[in-house]
Design a protein around this motif. Structure first.
Motif, PDB file in Angstrom:
ATOM      1  N   PRO A   1       0.866  -1.190   0.000  1.00 29.30           N
ATOM      2  CA  PRO A   1       0.000   0.000   0.000  1.00 29.30           C
ATOM      3  C   PRO A   1       0.902   1.240   0.000  1.00 29.30           C
ATOM      4  O   PRO A   1       2.008   1.201   0.545  1.00 29.30           O
ATOM      5  N   PRO A   2       0.469   2.350  -0.613  1.00 28.01           N
ATOM      6  CA  PRO A   2       1.369   3.485  -0.811  1.00 28.01           C
ATOM      7  C   PRO A   2       1.827   4.185   0.466  1.00 28.01           C
ATOM      8  O   PRO A   2       2.899   4.772   0.499  1.00 28.01           O
ATOM      9  N   ALA A   3       1.026   4.124   1.511  1.00 25.48           N
ATOM     10  CA  ALA A   3       1.369   4.923   2.689  1.00 25.48           C
ATOM     11  C   ALA A   3       2.026   4.079   3.784  1.00 25.48           C
ATOM     12  O   ALA A   3       1.741   2.889   3.907  1.00 25.48           O
ATOM     13  N   ARG A   4       2.894   4.741   4.551  1.00 24.95           N
ATOM     14  CA  ARG A   4       3.447   4.139   5.760  1.00 24.95           C
ATOM     15  C   ARG A   4       2.313   3.975   6.767  1.00 24.95           C
ATOM     16  O   ARG A   4       1.433   4.827   6.853  1.00 24.95           O
ATOM     17  N   ARG A   5       2.288   2.886   7.517  1.00 24.09           N
ATOM     18  CA  ARG A   5       1.189   2.661   8.462  1.00 24.09           C
ATOM     19  C   ARG A   5       1.721   2.213   9.811  1.00 24.09           C
ATOM     20  O   ARG A   5       2.836   1.678   9.905  1.00 24.09           O
ATOM     21  N   THR A   6       0.895   2.404  10.828  1.00 24.18           N
ATOM     22  CA  THR A   6       1.279   2.032  12.180  1.00 24.18           C
ATOM     23  C   THR A   6       0.614   0.716  12.536  1.00 24.18           C
ATOM     24  O   THR A   6      -0.586   0.547  12.347  1.00 24.18           O
TER      25      THR A   6
ATOM     26  N   SER B   1       6.053   1.411  12.940  1.00 21.31           N
ATOM     27  CA  SER B   1       5.604   2.043  11.703  1.00 21.31           C
ATOM     28  C   SER B   1       6.254   1.297  10.536  1.00 21.31           C
ATOM     29  O   SER B   1       7.478   1.065  10.563  1.00 21.31           O
TER      30      SER B   1
ATOM     31  N   LEU C   1       6.475   0.247   6.120  1.00 15.77           N
ATOM     32  CA  LEU C   1       6.177   0.367   4.700  1.00 15.77           C
ATOM     33  C   LEU C   1       6.538  -0.977   4.081  1.00 15.77           C
ATOM     34  O   LEU C   1       7.651  -1.463   4.262  1.00 15.77           O
TER      35      LEU C   1
ATOM     36  N   TYR D   1      12.298   1.911  -1.924  1.00 15.46           N
ATOM     37  CA  TYR D   1      11.387   1.828  -3.074  1.00 15.46           C
ATOM     38  C   TYR D   1      11.952   2.455  -4.348  1.00 15.46           C
ATOM     39  O   TYR D   1      11.221   2.903  -5.228  1.00 15.46           O
TER      40      TYR D   1
END
Ligand SMILES: Cc1cc2nc3c(=O)[nH]c(=O)nc-3n(C[C@H](O)[C@H](O)[C@H](O)COP(=O)(O)OP(=O)(O)OC[C@H]3O[C@@H](n4cnc5c(N)ncnc54)[C@H](O)[C@@H]3O)c2cc1C
Ligand code: FES
Length: 291
Positions: A16-21, A110, A112, A250
């Protein structure tokens, strides 16, 4: 999400494109290493050999370090109703790994990912392949553990050879469960073969199965280079999961460039980290490997 319809188990899975927690749901110590489990409620299930760029609260507190996220292979992944449970096996060798190794259940990380090119199936890289020969060394057993599980679930015959310095550096061996097709080498000789895992690889390839074997390896750069040379000498197809210093993960910074055998460079984060052994001129990549 998968890259497209009709692709095999080991195709590149896109992040998925966004960094997530994500929540850390478990942590345990194993020898010199730590295994922590994060629950990723957003991301897709990774393919074996892919990696994540991780950061956590506490980043930048060691005199400003670490500044950038750090790369980690996934050692196990399990889809559950709450998300994908991801296991990472790590060694605290510096500021970033020390922060991550100290994360307790209930804290957050967090991430990616999943990023990079995964391992291929034996038949994808070698149409005549009878099975897989997996070779792991030290902390490099992480992607070998998830690969072995996928191959077993796909019914692909696989033999696993693992090498360690000593017992404390064999943390994570339990990720392989009760694996009967397991050969062990310890440099201190307290168990299994006394010496290097590549000694076991040479014996395994000495039989008449050499031409149909496909070798998959991850471990310290000198081990990977020995695997590369042994396989090149016997004409055996091999894939190596490599490391190089990664800043973005990336393809944007070119920090992870590795020389190609035919000239030029590849970006290991997008063209690897799993590479065909005959693509590279050497597995001894500057700046890689745990000291
Ligand atoms: C694709 C990929 C997968 C990885 N998977 C794992 C894993 O499953 N478990 C794990 O413990 N580590 C893994 N690493 C290595 C991990 O990213 C480094 O150990 C980490 O970046 C070190 O960060 P630090 O801030 O703790 O230490 P730093 O101060 O940045 O480095 C400490 C020491 O670690 C070594 N080092 C630094 N960067 C790297 C690097 N990229 N690769 C190898 N050694 C390095 C150097 O020799 C340095 O002396 C992986 C690296 C890559 C590129
Ligand atoms: S880590 Fe930035 S291009 Fe590979």
């Amino acid at each position: 999400m998968r890259a497209g319809p009709g692709l095999s188990l080991t195709d590149r899975v896109l992040a998925p494109p966004a960094r997530r927690t994500c929540e850390v749901v478990a942590r345990r110590e194993t020898g010199r290493y730590v295994v922590f489990t994060a629950l990723d409620s957003v991301g897709p299930e990774p393919a074996p050999g892919q990696f994540y760029m991780l950061t956590a609260s506490g980043w930048g507190t060691h005199g400003g370090r670490p500044f950038l996220p750090r790369a980690f292979s996934v050692a196990a992944a399990e889809a559950t109703d709450d998300g994908v449970r991801l296991e990472f096996l790590l060694e605290a060798v510096g500021p970033g790994t020390s922060v991550l190794a100290a994360l307790d259940a209930g804290s957050s990380v967090s991430m990616l990912g999943p990023l990079g090119r995964p391992f291929s199936t034996p038949s994808e890289v070698n149409p005549g392949a009878a099975g897989a020969l997996l070779v792991g060394g030290g902390i490099g057993i992480a992607p070998i553990a998830i690969l072995r599980r996928h191959l077993r679930e796909a019914g692909v015959p696989a033999r696993t050879l693992l090498g360690f310095r000593d017992e404390r550096h064999s943390g994570g061996l339990e990720l392989f469960g009760a694996c009967q097709e397991l050969g062990l080498a310890f440099e201190d000789g307290h168990r299994g073969h006394r010496g290097y895992v590549t000694d076991l690889l040479e014996v395994a390839l000495a039989g008449n199965g050499s031409s149909t074997a496909t070798v998959y390896a991850c471990g310290p750069p000198p081990m990977l280079e020995a695997v590369r040379r042994i396989c090149a000498g016997r004409g055996v197809v091999a894939e190596l999961a490599m490391e190089s210093p990664m800043a973005c993960g990336y393809g944007a910074c070119f920090g992870c460039a590795v020389p190609l055998a035919g000239g030029g460079y590849m970006r290991l984060c997008v063209d690897g980290p799993v590479v065909r052994a005959d693509q590279i001129e050497s597995a001894l990549v500057a700046g890689s490997g745990h000291s």
